[in-house]
Design a protein around this motif. Structure first.
Motif, PDB file in Angstrom:
ATOM      1  N   SER A   1      66.330  34.322   2.827  1.00  0.00           N
ATOM      2  CA  SER A   1      66.906  33.519   1.765  1.00  0.00           C
ATOM      3  C   SER A   1      65.886  33.298   0.648  1.00  0.00           C
ATOM      4  O   SER A   1      66.204  33.409  -0.535  1.00  0.00           O
ATOM      5  N   TYR A   2      64.639  32.985   1.015  1.00  0.00           N
ATOM      6  CA  TYR A   2      63.589  32.791   0.013  1.00  0.00           C
ATOM      7  C   TYR A   2      63.340  34.064  -0.789  1.00  0.00           C
ATOM      8  O   TYR A   2      63.047  34.003  -1.977  1.00  0.00           O
TER       9      TYR A   2
ATOM     10  N   ARG B   1      53.706  29.751   3.741  1.00  0.00           N
ATOM     11  CA  ARG B   1      53.517  30.207   5.124  1.00  0.00           C
ATOM     12  C   ARG B   1      54.751  30.929   5.639  1.00  0.00           C
ATOM     13  O   ARG B   1      54.651  31.928   6.339  1.00  0.00           O
ATOM     14  N   ARG B   2      55.933  30.415   5.301  1.00  0.00           N
ATOM     15  CA  ARG B   2      57.171  31.055   5.744  1.00  0.00           C
ATOM     16  C   ARG B   2      57.278  32.484   5.224  1.00  0.00           C
ATOM     17  O   ARG B   2      57.885  33.342   5.849  1.00  0.00           O
TER      18      ARG B   2
ATOM     19  N   GLN C   1      64.615  31.270  11.429  1.00  0.00           N
ATOM     20  CA  GLN C   1      63.401  31.475  10.636  1.00  0.00           C
ATOM     21  C   GLN C   1      63.513  32.751   9.796  1.00  0.00           C
ATOM     22  O   GLN C   1      63.105  32.781   8.636  1.00  0.00           O
ATOM     23  N   GLU C   2      64.083  33.809  10.401  1.00  0.00           N
ATOM     24  CA  GLU C   2      64.269  35.048   9.649  1.00  0.00           C
ATOM     25  C   GLU C   2      65.276  34.853   8.518  1.00  0.00           C
ATOM     26  O   GLU C   2      65.084  35.358   7.404  1.00  0.00           O
TER      27      GLU C   2
END
Length: 126
Positions: free
Chosen positions: A13-14, A118-119, A7-8
């Motif tokens: 990456s985003y 949300r991420r 998730q991190e």
């Protein structure tokens, strides 16, 4: 140094990955950006040489002053570049645009856009 969770990694990456938003194909940007900067520089040099050519001849303070004023008064052409946008911003824009179409997939695309937000810990803005 501790390991990053998937998730991190996805969140980083985003935030760190970039996408070309110059409005051209990435390959053509490599050629067109230097070309347009060269055109701007060439136009500036041509204008300066024409202005200075008018001041040649017998030394005359009035003509020299007029030529200098023309050189300083004209705004120079400058080609500005801007950086690529973050992957998160690019995806947000793209999913927003696709969700605006009337083809029945809008709810799925809005959910995908909200997942991206949300991420990143961004609030839903609608």
């Amino acid at each position: 140094m501790r390991r990053k969770t998937p998730q991190e990694k996805k969140r980083l990456s985003y935030l760190k990955d970039r996408r070309d938003d110059y409005g051209e194909n990435a390959k053509s940007s490599r050629k067109n950006l230097p070309r347009s900067k060269a055109f701007a520089r060439r136009a500036n040099r041509a204008h300066e040489s024409l202005t200075l050519r008018a001041a040649t001849g017998n030394p005359d303070d009035v003509r020299a002053e007029a030529a200098e004023q023309r050189l300083l008064s004209r705004r120079r052409r400058v080609k500005r570049k801007w950086g690529d946008s973050a992957l998160a911003d690019y995806l947000d824009w793209k999913l927003d645009r696709r969700a605006g179409r009337e083809d029945g997939r809008a709810t799925r695309l809005i959910e995908a856009r909200d997942r991206v937000r949300r991420r990143l810990g961004r609030p839903d803005s609608d």
